[in-house]
Design a protein around this motif. Structure first.
Motif, mmCIF file in Angstrom:
data_model
loop_
_atom_site.group_PDB
_atom_site.id
_atom_site.type_symbol
_atom_site.label_atom_id
_atom_site.label_comp_id
_atom_site.label_asym_id
_atom_site.label_seq_id
_atom_site.Cartn_x
_atom_site.Cartn_y
_atom_site.Cartn_z
ATOM 1 N N GLY A 1 0.784 -1.235 0.000
ATOM 2 C CA GLY A 1 0.000 0.000 0.000
ATOM 3 C C GLY A 1 0.811 1.277 0.000
ATOM 4 N N ARG B 1 -8.522 -5.107 0.757
ATOM 5 C CA ARG B 1 -8.832 -4.413 1.999
ATOM 6 C C ARG B 1 -10.330 -4.373 2.243
ATOM 7 N NH1 ARG B 1 -4.834 0.843 1.313
ATOM 8 N NH2 ARG B 1 -2.899 -0.170 1.997
ATOM 9 N N ASN C 1 -10.946 1.779 -2.049
ATOM 10 C CA ASN C 1 -9.601 1.792 -2.629
ATOM 11 C C ASN C 1 -9.660 1.637 -4.141
ATOM 12 O OD1 ASN C 1 -7.910 1.632 -0.029
ATOM 13 N ND2 ASN C 1 -9.342 -0.081 0.198
ATOM 14 N N ASN D 1 -14.115 -1.816 -3.658
ATOM 15 C CA ASN D 1 -12.794 -1.512 -4.201
ATOM 16 C C ASN D 1 -12.874 -1.567 -5.719
ATOM 17 O OD1 ASN D 1 -11.465 -1.244 -1.683
ATOM 18 N ND2 ASN D 1 -11.274 -3.468 -1.510
ATOM 19 N N THR E 1 -9.729 6.308 -2.420
ATOM 20 C CA THR E 1 -8.299 6.625 -2.355
ATOM 21 C C THR E 1 -7.607 5.939 -3.527
ATOM 22 O OG1 THR E 1 -8.366 6.727 0.060
ATOM 23 C CG2 THR E 1 -6.199 6.474 -0.968
ATOM 24 N N ILE F 1 -4.033 -4.196 -1.806
ATOM 25 C CA ILE F 1 -4.917 -3.017 -1.766
ATOM 26 C C ILE F 1 -6.356 -3.394 -2.064
ATOM 27 C CG2 ILE F 1 -5.396 -0.769 -2.801
ATOM 28 C CD1 ILE F 1 -2.373 -0.553 -3.374
ATOM 29 N N TYR G 1 -4.386 4.728 -6.001
ATOM 30 C CA TYR G 1 -2.998 4.272 -6.019
ATOM 31 C C TYR G 1 -2.620 3.963 -7.463
ATOM 32 C CZ TYR G 1 -3.913 3.395 -1.044
ATOM 33 O OH TYR G 1 -4.256 3.518 0.269
#
Length: 335
Positions: free
Chosen positions: A68, A175, A180, A103, A137, A172, A139
């Motif tokens: 992460g 989670r 995510n 996610n 969020t 990730i 990534y």
């Protein structure tokens, strides 16, 4: 070749925009090597103990990019990224709400040369990702080799960059509680070799690993198309079968990455250099494709979802291409 120089009376804001992009180019191409040199200089200059302490830290922290990362909202909100955004400019366009209880795996297309749109939209907060998609969020996944460079790795993790290895993506997307978003540039280094103005070929037909990961983790798939990504740089002619292309492909097979021989404009002139052209980027986030979790997906299940994803990506492109300057006759080519 006639050189076209930039006017002297350019507004200060535009000069700062140019500097912002210049430091981004430097970070991508040279900062990692500079950080390594600094560490070696500390050793040879007698400050070996600083290098030793950092080496211990590096050993203990080695797996963080696969778990992460270590993002910093402060870094992601630096003012310089606003100037970076405005240089092109970069826009993030939402087409559907995304429920933060899930996610998501964003498939980003095309790669372009340096994926400026992916960085601007998902590694900074200047285009409003958190406002458009509250509770999520982001990534951005990049090659694991970048996280082997000391000091540099710590800096790029602050922007929300993580390793693209399977364990990193799974960490990730698995989670609990959702919220995510993993962004994967599907075409990768291979696609970057075809990145040039007007290019519409995507390397997707044989890219199914991200589909399998999405099913295993139960992450919803979202196609993302970034109009203007391929317009930022020219590239030295490298048709398939040429010596240059063969060399680049061999480097990709050995090292896992390759570097397009790109060029565009300079700082004080517009005729040559490594700065991208000032071309607008519109990154369109498509509608989510619901995915049912299955820890052992069959080949048929992966193939079916891959086909559905390609159709959704193509539909996203067709619905928006006229608005962003793509002629009606032009079509995406999948290879």
């Amino acid at each position: 070749m006639k050189i076209e120089f930039a006017p002297i009376n350019i507004p200060l804001r535009r000069r700062i925009q140019t500097f912002a992009v210049l430091q981004w180019i430097f970070t991508f191409l040279f900062l990692g090597q500079c950080c390594l040199i600094v560490l070696l200089l500390l050793i040879f200059a007698g400050y070996w103990y600083i290098a030793a302490v950092y080496s211990v830290w590096l050993y203990l922290d080695w797996e963080t990019p696969n778990q992460g990362g270590r993002r910093s909202e402060w870094v992601r909100k630096w003012t310089i990224w606003s100037y970076f955004r405005d240089y092109f400019p970069i826009h993030l366009v939402k087409t559907a709400d995304l429920d933060p209880q899930y996610n998501y795996l964003f498939g980003f297309h095309p790669h372009g040369v340096l994926v400026a749109g992916a960085f601007g939209n998902f590694c900074t907060e200047t285009t409003g990702f958190q406002k458009l998609f509250p509770g999520l969020t982001s990534y951005l996944c990049i090659l694991p080799m970048w996280f082997k460079l000391p000091i540099y790795r710590d800096y790029i993790m602050c922007a929300g960059l993580v390793s693209c290895v399977k364990s990193s993506v799974s960490h990730i997307l698995s989670r609990r509680g959702g919220g995510n978003v993993v962004v994967i540039v599907i075409g990768g280094a291979e696609e970057s070799l075809d990145a040039r103005p007007g290019a519409l070929t995507l390397k997707t037909l044989n890219r199914k690993g991200f589909i399998k990961l999405a099913i295993k983790c139960g992450a919803h798939l979202v196609p993302v198309f970034s109009f203007g990504e391929n317009e930022l740089f020219n590239q030295v002619n490298n048709p398939k079968g040429s010596f240059l292309r063969a060399t680049q492909e061999q480097l990709r097979k050995i090292m896992g990455f390759t570097m397009p021989l790109f060029h565009a404009r300079g700082v004080f002139q517009y005729s040559f250099g490594l700065l991208p052209y000032r071309k607008p980027i519109y990154t369109i986030v498509g509608k989510p494709i619901n995915v049912q979790q299955n820890h052992t997906p069959s080949s048929e299940e992966i193939e079916a979802l891959h086909t559905k994803y390609i159709e959704a990506l193509n539909k996203l492109f067709e619905e928006h291409k006229a608005q962003y300057g793509i002629p009606e006759k032009d079509r995406l080519l999948f290879s």
